[in-house]
Design a protein around this motif. Structure first.
Motif, PDB file in Angstrom:
ATOM      1  N   LEU A   1       0.949  -1.113   0.036  1.00  0.00           N
ATOM      2  CA  LEU A   1       0.002   0.120  -0.066  1.00  0.00           C
ATOM      3  C   LEU A   1       0.927   1.058   0.112  1.00  0.00           C
ATOM      4  O   LEU A   1       1.923   1.137   0.574  1.00  0.00           O
ATOM      5  CB  LEU A   1      -0.957   0.098   1.261  1.00  0.00           C
ATOM      6  N   GLN A   2       0.549   2.245  -0.712  1.00  0.00           N
ATOM      7  CA  GLN A   2       0.897   3.591  -0.619  1.00  0.00           C
ATOM      8  C   GLN A   2       0.330   4.563   0.032  1.00  0.00           C
ATOM      9  O   GLN A   2      -0.809   4.297   0.269  1.00  0.00           O
ATOM     10  CB  GLN A   2       1.106   3.952  -2.279  1.00  0.00           C
ATOM     11  N   PRO A   3       1.067   5.578   0.413  1.00  0.00           N
ATOM     12  CA  PRO A   3       0.376   6.714   1.349  1.00  0.00           C
ATOM     13  C   PRO A   3      -0.822   6.957   0.525  1.00  0.00           C
ATOM     14  O   PRO A   3      -0.544   7.355  -0.799  1.00  0.00           O
ATOM     15  CB  PRO A   3       1.572   7.668   1.601  1.00  0.00           C
ATOM     16  N   GLY A   4      -1.820   7.179   1.193  1.00  0.00           N
ATOM     17  CA  GLY A   4      -2.965   7.848   0.424  1.00  0.00           C
ATOM     18  C   GLY A   4      -4.136   6.877  -0.197  1.00  0.00           C
ATOM     19  O   GLY A   4      -4.905   7.327  -0.421  1.00  0.00           O
ATOM     20  N   ASP A   5      -3.461   5.731  -0.007  1.00  0.00           N
ATOM     21  CA  ASP A   5      -4.467   4.575  -0.700  1.00  0.00           C
ATOM     22  C   ASP A   5      -5.528   4.418   0.510  1.00  0.00           C
ATOM     23  O   ASP A   5      -5.473   4.452   1.636  1.00  0.00           O
ATOM     24  CB  ASP A   5      -3.434   3.075  -0.695  1.00  0.00           C
ATOM     25  N   GLU A   6      -6.616   4.043  -0.273  1.00  0.00           N
ATOM     26  CA  GLU A   6      -7.864   3.698   0.781  1.00  0.00           C
ATOM     27  C   GLU A   6      -7.998   2.425   1.012  1.00  0.00           C
ATOM     28  O   GLU A   6      -8.065   1.533   0.083  1.00  0.00           O
ATOM     29  CB  GLU A   6      -9.161   4.325   0.292  1.00  0.00           C
ATOM     30  N   VAL A   7      -8.342   2.143   2.273  1.00  0.00           N
ATOM     31  CA  VAL A   7      -8.970   0.842   2.850  1.00  0.00           C
ATOM     32  C   VAL A   7     -10.404   0.857   3.534  1.00  0.00           C
ATOM     33  O   VAL A   7     -10.483   1.777   4.417  1.00  0.00           O
ATOM     34  CB  VAL A   7      -7.954   0.365   4.010  1.00  0.00           C
ATOM     35  N   ILE A   8     -11.257   0.095   3.111  1.00  0.00           N
ATOM     36  CA  ILE A   8     -12.730   0.273   3.387  1.00  0.00           C
ATOM     37  C   ILE A   8     -12.810  -0.772   4.639  1.00  0.00           C
ATOM     38  O   ILE A   8     -12.403  -1.933   4.596  1.00  0.00           O
ATOM     39  CB  ILE A   8     -13.719  -0.166   2.318  1.00  0.00           C
ATOM     40  N   THR A   9     -13.426  -0.093   5.680  1.00  0.00           N
ATOM     41  CA  THR A   9     -13.510  -1.034   6.945  1.00  0.00           C
ATOM     42  C   THR A   9     -14.743  -0.514   7.462  1.00  0.00           C
ATOM     43  O   THR A   9     -14.975   0.625   7.451  1.00  0.00           O
ATOM     44  CB  THR A   9     -12.154  -0.906   7.674  1.00  0.00           C
ATOM     45  N   PRO A  10     -15.250  -1.202   8.487  1.00  0.00           N
ATOM     46  CA  PRO A  10     -16.366  -0.678   9.233  1.00  0.00           C
ATOM     47  C   PRO A  10     -15.891  -0.046  10.464  1.00  0.00           C
ATOM     48  O   PRO A  10     -14.661   0.097  10.856  1.00  0.00           O
ATOM     49  CB  PRO A  10     -17.132  -2.073   9.985  1.00  0.00           C
ATOM     50  N   SER A  11     -16.623   0.991  10.828  1.00  0.00           N
ATOM     51  CA  SER A  11     -16.169   1.866  12.001  1.00  0.00           C
ATOM     52  C   SER A  11     -16.524   1.273  13.314  1.00  0.00           C
ATOM     53  O   SER A  11     -15.766   1.315  14.167  1.00  0.00           O
ATOM     54  CB  SER A  11     -16.926   3.187  12.055  1.00  0.00           C
ATOM     55  N   TYR A  12     -17.456   0.304  12.960  1.00  0.00           N
ATOM     56  CA  TYR A  12     -17.920  -0.362  14.334  1.00  0.00           C
ATOM     57  C   TYR A  12     -17.281  -1.868  14.576  1.00  0.00           C
ATOM     58  O   TYR A  12     -17.409  -2.773  13.943  1.00  0.00           O
ATOM     59  CB  TYR A  12     -19.288  -0.803  14.038  1.00  0.00           C
ATOM     60  N   THR A  13     -15.794  -1.360  15.139  1.00  0.00           N
ATOM     61  CA  THR A  13     -14.915  -2.697  15.332  1.00  0.00           C
ATOM     62  C   THR A  13     -13.895  -2.146  16.276  1.00  0.00           C
ATOM     63  O   THR A  13     -13.935  -1.122  16.722  1.00  0.00           O
ATOM     64  CB  THR A  13     -14.156  -2.955  14.013  1.00  0.00           C
ATOM     65  N   TYR A  14     -13.255  -3.330  16.717  1.00  0.00           N
ATOM     66  CA  TYR A  14     -12.137  -2.986  17.756  1.00  0.00           C
ATOM     67  C   TYR A  14     -10.820  -2.078  16.854  1.00  0.00           C
ATOM     68  O   TYR A  14     -10.777  -2.140  15.806  1.00  0.00           O
ATOM     69  CB  TYR A  14     -11.337  -4.071  18.077  1.00  0.00           C
ATOM     70  N   PHE A  15     -10.457  -1.089  17.675  1.00  0.00           N
ATOM     71  CA  PHE A  15      -9.595  -0.017  17.117  1.00  0.00           C
ATOM     72  C   PHE A  15      -8.535  -0.408  15.939  1.00  0.00           C
ATOM     73  O   PHE A  15      -8.184  -0.036  15.161  1.00  0.00           O
ATOM     74  CB  PHE A  15      -9.077   0.818  18.166  1.00  0.00           C
ATOM     75  N   ALA A  16      -7.952  -1.497  16.490  1.00  0.00           N
ATOM     76  CA  ALA A  16      -6.887  -2.208  15.929  1.00  0.00           C
ATOM     77  C   ALA A  16      -7.002  -2.319  14.427  1.00  0.00           C
ATOM     78  O   ALA A  16      -6.006  -2.211  13.867  1.00  0.00           O
ATOM     79  CB  ALA A  16      -6.353  -3.540  16.580  1.00  0.00           C
ATOM     80  N   THR A  17      -8.166  -2.704  14.087  1.00  0.00           N
ATOM     81  CA  THR A  17      -8.466  -2.866  12.779  1.00  0.00           C
ATOM     82  C   THR A  17      -8.037  -1.709  11.924  1.00  0.00           C
ATOM     83  O   THR A  17      -7.375  -1.512  10.684  1.00  0.00           O
ATOM     84  CB  THR A  17      -9.805  -3.361  12.404  1.00  0.00           C
ATOM     85  N   VAL A  18      -8.339  -0.536  12.415  1.00  0.00           N
ATOM     86  CA  VAL A  18      -8.290   0.896  11.641  1.00  0.00           C
ATOM     87  C   VAL A  18      -6.910   1.310  11.869  1.00  0.00           C
ATOM     88  O   VAL A  18      -6.330   2.041  11.154  1.00  0.00           O
ATOM     89  CB  VAL A  18      -9.595   1.763  12.203  1.00  0.00           C
ATOM     90  N   GLU A  19      -6.466   1.309  13.057  1.00  0.00           N
ATOM     91  CA  GLU A  19      -5.094   1.644  13.597  1.00  0.00           C
ATOM     92  C   GLU A  19      -4.020   1.445  12.576  1.00  0.00           C
ATOM     93  O   GLU A  19      -3.095   2.280  12.218  1.00  0.00           O
ATOM     94  CB  GLU A  19      -4.814   1.237  15.042  1.00  0.00           C
ATOM     95  N   VAL A  20      -3.951   0.106  12.152  1.00  0.00           N
ATOM     96  CA  VAL A  20      -3.080  -0.169  11.290  1.00  0.00           C
ATOM     97  C   VAL A  20      -3.029   0.487   9.792  1.00  0.00           C
ATOM     98  O   VAL A  20      -1.953   0.716   9.192  1.00  0.00           O
ATOM     99  CB  VAL A  20      -2.772  -1.662  11.192  1.00  0.00           C
ATOM    100  N   ILE A  21      -4.042   0.785   9.734  1.00  0.00           N
ATOM    101  CA  ILE A  21      -4.174   1.396   8.123  1.00  0.00           C
ATOM    102  C   ILE A  21      -3.386   2.965   8.264  1.00  0.00           C
ATOM    103  O   ILE A  21      -2.858   3.165   7.331  1.00  0.00           O
ATOM    104  CB  ILE A  21      -5.669   1.593   7.859  1.00  0.00           C
TER     105      ILE A  21
END
Ligand SMILES: *Cc1c(COP(=O)(O)O)cnc(C)c1O
Length: 376
Positions: free
Chosen positions: A74-94
């Motif tokens: 992944l390059q900076p600025g690339d988008e990753v689709i994820t639920p907001s209703y999840t544990y923080f870790a899922t999103v943090e790594v993005i």
């Protein structure tokens, strides 16, 4: 009555103590603390269980997600689709990889990402979709996989909460959670359905080339010791944890069943209650109840219920009190698709009750009757 815990790992250990103790002692006797044979044995056994070609053990479930994303270049600025209703870790790594989390709403019945909303979120920068199998039930993978194929986007399953569960395709074919996407990740955090006695995680893939790369990234980017082809990280499952997981993997199906039996009890006790909505069992999934999460109607004071249950020595948890898009850390740097109305509706209304492999009827009766006393 035995003390009620959210997860009763002490009682669980008592039942498997001899095998666990022997395994730990062997690791110490062999001083094979790092990369000992149980690590490779466990990886092979877990791959066979999950029906995937490759399992790469690593240090925890968050690392597993990060390594998965690193392997996708992944390059900076690339988008990753994820639920907001999840544990923080899922999103943090993005965000750690300087990519943009794109928050999509969940289905209010299943708590998992809404496939129809994903389609609206896809842009020219979308590189990955991360469905999260929340509370022990798979996200609806079939439409997600179809969408990803159509738009040439990778899918990474966050399977930290639903190992042992299955997804059933429309054809009737059933697959284990964690075996459907290009890459899947899981966590062996002690309270997870397959938990070790410390931190642990793993990455799954059917792609042999990708497996090699994932393995290298988890090991300082090296294939040959001291020759580094890639920038990686240091993420290992230690041998003691692997020896524990080998024992517990043999019990995983029985553990999933025990959780389902507890869930059945709750379902029955709360059936058709006007103020308590029990977790929906999607027709496409085999639920393994990492959590048993109810939705309270608006006239129930959730905090008062929590306090009431606490007095009766019944612990409860809020998974999660604040959705990711509402976190201070994501005031900037994320993109929100739609109004996330289901996510915002759920957060103040959910309540997770104790569920684990060691619950007995006395405990379940105490919990359900206490909840029903309060929620008249
Ligand atoms: C637990 C969990 C993780 C992170 O796992 P760790 O082992 O704690 O790093 C990631 N995603 C979800 C959905 C989880 O529940």
């Amino acid at each position: 009555m035995r003390k009620i815990e959210m997860v009763d790992l002490k009682s669980q250990y008592q039942k498997i103590k001899p095998a666990i103790d022997i395994g730990i002692q062997e690791v110490i006797d062999n001083a094979s603390f790092i990369a000992g044979k149980p690590v490779q044995d466990f990886a092979i056994e877990l791959a066979a269980y999950a029906g995937v070609k490759n399992v790469i053990p690593c240090a925890n479930g968050t690392d597993a997600l990060q390594i998965a994303m690193m392997a996708l270049d992944l390059q900076p600025g690339d988008e990753v689709i994820t639920p907001s209703y999840t544990y923080f870790a899922t999103v943090e790594v993005i965000a750690l990889l300087k990519c943009v989390p794109v928050f999509v709403d969940v289905n209010p019945e299943t708590f998992t990402i809404d496939a129809a909303e994903i389609e609206k979120a896809i842009s020219s920068k979308t590189k990955v979709i991360v469905p999260v199998h929340l509370y022990g039930q798979a996200a609806d993978m079939e439409p997600i996989l179809a969408l990803a194929l159509k738009h040439n986007i990778a899918v990474v399953e966050d399977n930290a909460q639903a190992i042992g569960g299955d997804y059933i395709f429309k054809s009737g074919k059933s697959m284990k959670n964690g075996s459907m996407a290009l890459i899947s990740t899981t966590s062996f955090f002690p309270s997870k359905n397959l938990g070790c006695y410390g931190d642990g995680g793993a990455i799954f893939t059917n792609d042999d080339q990708l497996a090699l790369k994932l393995k290298m990234i988890a090991n300082h980017g090296q294939r040959v010791k001291y020759y580094h082809d890639l920038i990686g990280c240091n993420s290992r499952l230690d041998t003691i944890q692997a020896s524990i997981l080998r024992v517990k993997l043999q019990h995983l199906d029985e553990y999933c069943l025990a959780r389902r039996v507890a869930a059945d009890y709750y379902d029955k006790a709360f059936a058709n209650h006007p103020k308590i909505k029990t977790p929906v069992r999607a027709s496409y999934a085999n639920h393994v109840y990492h959590q048993y999460t109810i939705i309270l109607s608006d006239d129930v004071n959730r905090q008062a219920l929590i306090d009431y249950l606490q007095q009766k020595e019944i612990p409860t948890m809020l998974y999660y009190p604040l959705a990711c898009h509402k976190q201070k850390a994501f005031e900037k740097g994320a993109r929100i698709v739609g109004n996330l109305k289901n996510t915002e509706w759920l957060s103040p209304r959910v309540l997770s009750l104790p569920i684990h492999t060691e619950m007995d009827e006395e405990q379940l009766n105490h919990i359900t009757s206490s909840v029903l006393e309060f929620v008249k």
